[in-house]
Each structure stands twice: as structure tokens, then as C-alpha cells.
Design a protein around this motif. Sequence first.
Motif, PDB file in Angstrom:
ATOM      1  N   UNK A   1      25.904  34.476  29.842  1.00 22.04           N
ATOM      2  CA  UNK A   1      27.062  34.131  30.666  1.00 22.04           C
ATOM      3  C   UNK A   1      26.881  34.575  32.106  1.00 22.04           C
ATOM      4  N   UNK A   2      27.372  33.768  33.018  1.00 24.57           N
ATOM      5  CA  UNK A   2      27.363  34.126  34.435  1.00 24.57           C
ATOM      6  C   UNK A   2      28.711  33.802  35.038  1.00 24.57           C
ATOM      7  N   UNK A   3      28.921  34.278  36.245  1.00 25.95           N
ATOM      8  CA  UNK A   3      30.086  33.865  37.018  1.00 25.95           C
ATOM      9  C   UNK A   3      29.614  32.790  37.971  1.00 25.95           C
ATOM     10  N   UNK A   4      30.065  31.555  37.774  1.00 24.01           N
ATOM     11  CA  UNK A   4      29.549  30.438  38.562  1.00 24.01           C
ATOM     12  C   UNK A   4      30.247  30.300  39.902  1.00 24.01           C
ATOM     13  N   UNK A   5      31.563  30.550  39.924  1.00 27.66           N
ATOM     14  CA  UNK A   5      32.312  30.388  41.170  1.00 27.66           C
ATOM     15  C   UNK A   5      33.329  31.498  41.277  1.00 27.66           C
ATOM     16  N   UNK A   6      33.809  31.722  42.486  1.00 29.49           N
ATOM     17  CA  UNK A   6      34.874  32.683  42.705  1.00 29.49           C
ATOM     18  C   UNK A   6      36.213  32.094  42.319  1.00 29.49           C
ATOM     19  N   UNK A   7      37.252  32.914  42.373  1.00 31.70           N
ATOM     20  CA  UNK A   7      38.606  32.480  42.051  1.00 31.70           C
ATOM     21  C   UNK A   7      39.195  31.700  43.216  1.00 31.70           C
ATOM     22  N   UNK A   8      39.747  30.512  42.954  1.00 29.68           N
ATOM     23  CA  UNK A   8      40.386  29.758  44.037  1.00 29.68           C
ATOM     24  C   UNK A   8      41.502  30.577  44.685  1.00 29.68           C
TER      25      UNK A   8
ATOM     26  N   UNK B   1      36.175  20.323  32.317  1.00 30.51           N
ATOM     27  CA  UNK B   1      35.771  21.726  32.463  1.00 30.51           C
ATOM     28  C   UNK B   1      36.860  22.637  31.929  1.00 30.51           C
ATOM     29  N   UNK B   2      36.470  23.762  31.362  1.00 30.97           N
ATOM     30  CA  UNK B   2      37.460  24.761  30.958  1.00 30.97           C
ATOM     31  C   UNK B   2      37.909  25.522  32.196  1.00 30.97           C
ATOM     32  N   UNK B   3      38.933  26.350  32.016  1.00 27.75           N
ATOM     33  CA  UNK B   3      39.464  27.121  33.139  1.00 27.75           C
ATOM     34  C   UNK B   3      38.420  28.064  33.723  1.00 27.75           C
TER      35      UNK B   3
END
Length: 507
Positions: free
Chosen positions: A121-128, A215-217
Motif C-alpha cells: 500500500x502507498x499514499x497516492x495523493x494528498x487530501x483534497x 475509484x474508492x474514496x
Amino acid sequence: MTAPHSRSRRAIAVPLGMAMATALAFLPNVSAVAADTAAPRATAADATPLSYVVNVRPGHGPSSHVKKAIAKAGGTIVTSYDQIGVIVVHSSNADFAATVRKVPGVQSAGATRTAPLPAQSTTDVGTPKVLSAEDVAGVEAVAGQDPLEPLQWDLPAIKADKAHEKSLGSRKVTVAVIDTGVDDTHPDIAPNFDRDASVNCVTGKPDTTDGAWRPSAAESPHGTHVAGEIAGAKNGVGITGVAPGVKVSGIKVSTTAGFFYTEAVVCGFVWAAEHGVDVTNNSYYTDPWYFNCKDDPDQRALVDAITRASRYAEKKGAVNVAAAGNENYDLAADEITDPSSPNDTTPGDRVIDPSECYDIPTQLPGVVTVAATGAKGIKSSFSNHGLGVIDIAAPGGDSTRYQTPAPPATSGLILGPLPGGGWGYMAGTSMASPHVAGVAALIKSTHPHASAALVKALLYAEADATPCTDPYDIDGDGKIDAVCEGTKNRNGFYGWGTADALDAVTK
């Protein structure tokens, strides 16, 4: 300068504020996405389960001999694309590929990843982030435009606003977004969504469960943004796409961790080919190798598999459009230092020859390779380039510090929808490619019987010739940031020129 490296070809992402009581008060979540913050991943050990492609003679399916050899080598067949001779296999045998390559009838075979199944698992994007109304204060609604369209400087940059006065595109044309998934419930996408041409291909085998393409959340909004840029409906809500009258489908090929593996990409192209898709948009590179070198047997097999799949889609009538990448690389240089491969375990610097090592599908034969421009119409600071590699250019955005748009637009980035009913800014060749895909869809709408080859020829012939930017000192520090080679009519920054949507609907 170079932009942050990312698997999906997004370079910059800056939030769009909630704004303007008259036009934006009804918008539930006007936001944008922060830059990638990929976490480190553990190195795959020997004898861990990996995914492979085994390439055999197309059109006949794997022979009983090959099937037995795969099983004997410790492999389990997941699916087989007999049309193109690509077999997807899982195996925990570290010697599986080397063993199978020796089998008569096997033309190439290789691991599609270096991380074990499934990828870590990775963090693909930051929180909008939602900003204040002041960010777009003063923007007034314009008659005949969707409420956010005044902020879309990219539409007039390719004359899409003028094109829409002539045609919005045909409902008989479908553009497939091969990406991280598409939120078909978004109000800007739902009116034009083609469910029959949508699928989840993440495992390499089509999953047609209703909504599997979403896409999931926790996943990237990248594909939803791209879909809206192409075919955001002209419906009095949000933004307008380049071709707001055509259909768009979602072909999800990205894992939850954000990886685009070969088996998924092959599945995506074959699905598009067999479901009447007219254009595919590919705003990614195929993981884990930024460049796949033919002298490496694993990487050669990946090039082989995706070449077969993309050519099959084109043979069936699809124009394949792909983003050039966001590292400011000269793809026509003698050598490039790639510091990011393999990106699913432990990357390290390697020097590659781009004439022998390919960014796939971007550099494959027949694929339309797209560079990005900013609000001033010159190459985006991050966009890859290269004479003979770049085919065409289109707006992909850039830092407002480098290329500031004319009012009422407030950001030099590209505005599009986000999952959950919001809108936000992104930038990258990921955003340039869908502009060209939209123009290709308009050409197909104007010439419904045109082959993929003819659509591409018209795309290039109708592009506005754009001369080299020379000198190219995008940040104004007195140092040259990239060198453009070629003529006004074809060069390494803009290819045949900047895409022209108006010509697409009138010529």
C-alpha cells in the motif's frame, strides 16, 4: 526544472476555492488534489508471488504444451488474451520466467512487477482541500457557458469554445479513459457515461460488476478529472469538456496503491478494442519501469505484450492517445538517467538509451504522444519533449508563477471534476493528453467513417504549427531549462503543433 515524478501523469495540483455566490454557491466540494507523496515499499524477496505475461503466437491460444509447461514451472493461468497471444500468469517460482522462456512456442515472458502480489500500500495523493470564496471571487457567469467555464483558459487555447458553437461531438463516439477509475455518478460525467464500455481490469481479467470502474474514496481522483476534461457535459453544471457531446467510459487499470501493471493495461486495450471505443486516453506509464529496455528479458516481454494490445485496439478502430511524461526529459536524447525504477520496490539510478528503452504505452508505434503547454501557450515547465517523439501539444497547465492566465481565469492549472461531485485543479501531461483525446473524438464525430489512421492524420494536419520556444528559460533565472529542436511545422516541444478543436469540427 522538473516536476514531481508520479505514476499517473499529474505534475502539480493546487486547490480551487469555494467561490462566487452567483455561480458557485451550489457546488458541494470545489477542491483540488495535493502532489503525490508516495511512501517507500518493501523489496520483494525470492519465491514470493508475482504476476507474469507469457507471449505466444497470436490467434491460437496457448497450446496444451505451453499450458503444461506453465503449470510445471509453478504457474497458474489467470486469463489468456488469445487474440494477441498474451497469457497472464501468477507464480511464486523465482525462476518461472527464465524457465518458460525456453519452452517451444513461447516468444517472450517476464514479470510485470517486482513487488509481491498484491503491491504494498502507498499514499497516492494528498487530501483534497477546500479553500475560501476569495480564490475565485469576481468571476461572473457567462451566458451559454457552464458556471465554471470562465475559469477554463484551456478551452479557448485550443479553440474548443468556438468549436462548441458548431458541434459538441457525436453520441456515437466513445472515449475510454484507461486510468485510476471514473466516478460516473459525478454530475459532469453521468450524462455522457458509457457503462457498456466500462470495466475494472486491475487484476488483468475484466471485472464487469456494476460500478467496478469507480475509484474508492482512498484512490486517486486522476481518472475522474481526465474523463471530465474530455467529455464533461455542457449541462449548466460545473465545467465543460473538450468534446461535451461524446460519450466517455472508465477502464480502471490502477491498483489501490496506484500502480499501473502490464496485465491491467493489456486488459484495458483489449476491452476497448472489443467494445466499440473510438479513442483511448492513457495518462500514465506502465509500472514498475519508467523505461522498459529491450535487452532485459522481463522488460522486453512487457513491451511486447502492451505493443500487441495497443496495436490490436488501433486495428479495431481506436486512436490511442498518451501523455509524454512530467520530468522535462528530452526523449530524443542519447541517454537519460532514470532514478525511479523499479518504483514498486527499491528504485535506483540507471542510465538508459531512450531509443532502446521505452516509456510504455507513450513511445509505442502508432500511439499519439502528447506534450503539455501552459496558459501562455509554451511548453509546460515539466513536460517531456523530443524531436520525433512528441506528436502534438495541448494545454496541461503550469505553475501560475511561470504562465499566468488572462482573467477571469485565476489558476494556470487545469480545472476538472473530482469524485464525489467536486471540482479541482490539476496539471501535467496527464491533462494535456485528454485535450487531444477530446479533439480526436471531435474529428471522429465529423468524419464517422474515418479509420484510426485517418483520424490521426487529420489531428496532425489540423494542428496549429507552433515554433520552438528559443531560448526556453521558463523560470527566468538566466539558465536554459530545455532545448527545442526542429522546425515550425514539427519540433521537439510541440510536435506537429497545438491541437485545434475548431478545425476538428469544420474541416
